[in-house]
Write a protein that holds these residues in place. Structure first.
Motif, short mmCIF file in Angstrom:
data_model
loop_
_atom_site.label_atom_id
_atom_site.label_comp_id
_atom_site.label_asym_id
_atom_site.label_seq_id
_atom_site.Cartn_x
_atom_site.Cartn_y
_atom_site.Cartn_z
N ASP A 172 0.83 -1.20 0.00
CA ASP A 172 0.00 0.00 0.00
C ASP A 172 0.87 1.25 0.00
OD1 ASP A 172 -2.28 -1.54 0.08
OD2 ASP A 172 -2.53 -1.37 2.26
N THR A 173 0.43 2.27 -0.73
CA THR A 173 1.13 3.54 -0.74
C THR A 173 1.11 4.13 0.67
OG1 THR A 173 0.58 3.94 -3.04
CG2 THR A 173 1.15 5.87 -1.72
N GLN A 174 2.25 4.57 1.14
CA GLN A 174 2.36 5.15 2.48
C GLN A 174 2.22 6.66 2.38
OE1 GLN A 174 5.97 3.95 4.43
NE2 GLN A 174 5.77 1.83 3.77
N PHE A 175 1.65 7.25 3.38
CA PHE A 175 1.60 8.70 3.47
C PHE A 175 1.85 9.09 4.92
CE2 PHE A 175 -2.68 7.32 4.35
CZ PHE A 175 -3.06 8.11 5.42
N GLY A 176 2.24 10.31 5.10
CA GLY A 176 2.50 10.75 6.46
C GLY A 176 2.74 12.24 6.51
N PHE A 177 2.86 12.73 7.71
CA PHE A 177 3.20 14.12 7.91
C PHE A 177 4.03 14.21 9.17
CE2 PHE A 177 -0.84 13.48 10.05
CZ PHE A 177 -0.61 14.03 11.31
N ASN A 178 4.86 15.22 9.22
CA ASN A 178 5.56 15.51 10.46
C ASN A 178 5.76 17.01 10.55
OD1 ASN A 178 8.02 16.01 9.00
ND2 ASN A 178 8.48 13.83 9.08
N GLY A 179 6.06 17.44 11.74
CA GLY A 179 6.26 18.86 11.98
C GLY A 179 7.53 19.09 12.77
N LEU A 180 8.21 20.19 12.47
CA LEU A 180 9.42 20.57 13.17
C LEU A 180 9.26 21.99 13.66
CD1 LEU A 180 12.46 20.31 13.94
CD2 LEU A 180 12.98 21.13 11.63
N LEU A 181 9.41 22.18 14.96
CA LEU A 181 9.45 23.50 15.57
C LEU A 181 10.88 23.75 15.99
CD1 LEU A 181 8.13 26.07 16.72
CD2 LEU A 181 7.75 24.79 18.83
N SER A 182 11.53 24.73 15.36
CA SER A 182 12.94 25.00 15.63
C SER A 182 13.10 26.43 16.12
CB SER A 182 13.76 24.79 14.35
OG SER A 182 15.12 25.06 14.58
N THR A 183 13.78 26.57 17.27
CA THR A 183 14.08 27.88 17.82
C THR A 183 15.58 27.95 18.07
OG1 THR A 183 13.91 27.31 20.15
CG2 THR A 183 11.85 27.83 19.02
N SER A 184 16.05 29.10 18.51
CA SER A 184 17.48 29.25 18.81
C SER A 184 17.88 28.47 20.06
CB SER A 184 17.82 30.72 18.97
OG SER A 184 17.06 31.28 20.04
N ARG A 185 16.91 28.01 20.86
CA ARG A 185 17.25 27.34 22.12
C ARG A 185 16.85 25.86 22.18
NH1 ARG A 185 16.79 32.01 26.63
NH2 ARG A 185 17.51 33.65 25.26
N PHE A 186 15.89 25.43 21.36
CA PHE A 186 15.49 24.02 21.34
C PHE A 186 14.75 23.73 20.04
CE2 PHE A 186 11.72 26.15 22.87
CZ PHE A 186 10.68 25.45 22.29
N TRP A 187 14.55 22.44 19.78
CA TRP A 187 13.71 22.03 18.66
C TRP A 187 12.82 20.88 19.11
CZ3 TRP A 187 14.24 17.00 17.12
CH2 TRP A 187 15.45 16.38 17.40
N LEU A 188 11.69 20.75 18.46
CA LEU A 188 10.70 19.73 18.80
C LEU A 188 10.17 19.16 17.49
CD1 LEU A 188 8.99 18.42 21.09
CD2 LEU A 188 7.35 20.27 20.72
N GLN A 189 10.12 17.83 17.40
CA GLN A 189 9.71 17.19 16.15
C GLN A 189 8.79 16.03 16.45
OE1 GLN A 189 13.04 15.96 13.80
NE2 GLN A 189 11.80 15.37 12.05
N GLY A 190 7.80 15.81 15.61
CA GLY A 190 6.87 14.68 15.74
C GLY A 190 6.20 14.42 14.42
N GLY A 191 5.54 13.26 14.31
CA GLY A 191 4.89 12.96 13.04
C GLY A 191 4.06 11.70 13.08
N TYR A 192 3.50 11.38 11.92
CA TYR A 192 2.64 10.22 11.74
C TYR A 192 2.96 9.58 10.39
CZ TYR A 192 -1.44 7.46 10.49
OH TYR A 192 -2.26 6.45 10.08
N ASN A 193 2.99 8.24 10.33
CA ASN A 193 3.16 7.52 9.08
C ASN A 193 2.10 6.43 9.02
OD1 ASN A 193 4.27 5.02 7.58
ND2 ASN A 193 5.59 6.67 6.87
N SER A 194 1.42 6.30 7.88
CA SER A 194 0.31 5.35 7.76
C SER A 194 0.77 3.90 7.90
CB SER A 194 -0.40 5.54 6.42
OG SER A 194 0.48 5.25 5.35
N PHE A 195 2.04 3.60 7.62
CA PHE A 195 2.54 2.24 7.74
C PHE A 195 2.81 1.89 9.19
CE2 PHE A 195 6.15 -0.76 7.85
CZ PHE A 195 5.56 -1.82 7.19
N TYR A 196 3.47 2.79 9.94
CA TYR A 196 3.83 2.51 11.32
C TYR A 196 2.69 2.82 12.26
CZ TYR A 196 8.52 2.07 9.52
OH TYR A 196 9.62 1.67 8.82
#
Length: 196
Positions: A172-196
């Motif tokens: 099956d074709t996989q799709f997903g999205f993730n987001g990255l919040l990057s600042t000068s002091r920290f970064w935060l990343q998360g996401g979703y993938n239809s396969f996992y």
């Protein structure tokens, strides 16, 4: 670690050093180890990307990843039944090369990209009938950077949502999205993938 069990949990280790050669080019060197529980892959990664400025706020990026690794049976817990033919186990100790290019276009803060996993791959083993699956796995991405200032006195950061689609033969074709919040002091990343 993909999950935790007493033994045999699949693991991936990837250590990478990236160096900016010039404002237009960057290179990377890495070590990888991937244990699926049946196979163990150990090797190196080389990467390079070059940016071509086209016009004001328009850039074309072209990059390539080269993976060279040894694949063998992870352990002797798995003993194949001689009456059942598993072609995957015919060459249980082989050396593989994979060449994976990608291209991306950036207009202002908007990015669109296309990548080919194992665009060119070959195996150095005794198995002559092996299909390397060239140009079979294609990934497309869309992203945009939105500037953000979280707190007064902090430098401007950005939020980057990424949407991607991955086409794999016979799956099956996989799709997903993730987001990255990057600042000068920290970064935060998360996401979703239809396969996992």
């Amino acid at each position: 670690w993909q999950w935790q069990t007493i033994d045999g949990d699949p693991t991936t280790i990837f250590a990478n050093y990236t160096h900016q050669i010039s404002p237009e080019s960057t290179a990377a060197l890495g070590f990888l180890q991937h244990n699926t529980g049946v196979f163990l892959d150990v090797g190196v990664h080389l990467g390079y990307v070059h940016t071509f400025p086209l016009e004001d706020n328009i850039k074309l990026r072209v990059g390539v990843n080269l993976f060279a690794f040894q694949e063998k049976l992870a352990d002797d817990i798995f003993v194949p039944d001689p009456d059942i033919e598993l072609p995957e186990l015919d060459s249980s100790n082989r050396f593989l090369f994979q060449f994976s290019p990608g291209i991306g276009l950036q207009v202002n803060q908007f990015n669109v990209g296309l990548g080919f996993e194992n665009a060119v791959g070959f195996t150095l083993s005794d198995n002559e009938n092996e299909d390397s699956g060239n140009f079979n796995i294609v990934t497309g991405t869309l992203s945009n950077d939105f500037p953000v200032v979280l707190f007064q006195g902090w430098d401007q950061g950005f939020f980057r949502p990424v949407l991607y689609v991955k086409s794999i033969p016979d799956v099956d074709t996989q799709f997903g999205f993730n987001g990255l919040l990057s600042t000068s002091r920290f970064w935060l990343q998360g996401g979703y993938n239809s396969f996992y």
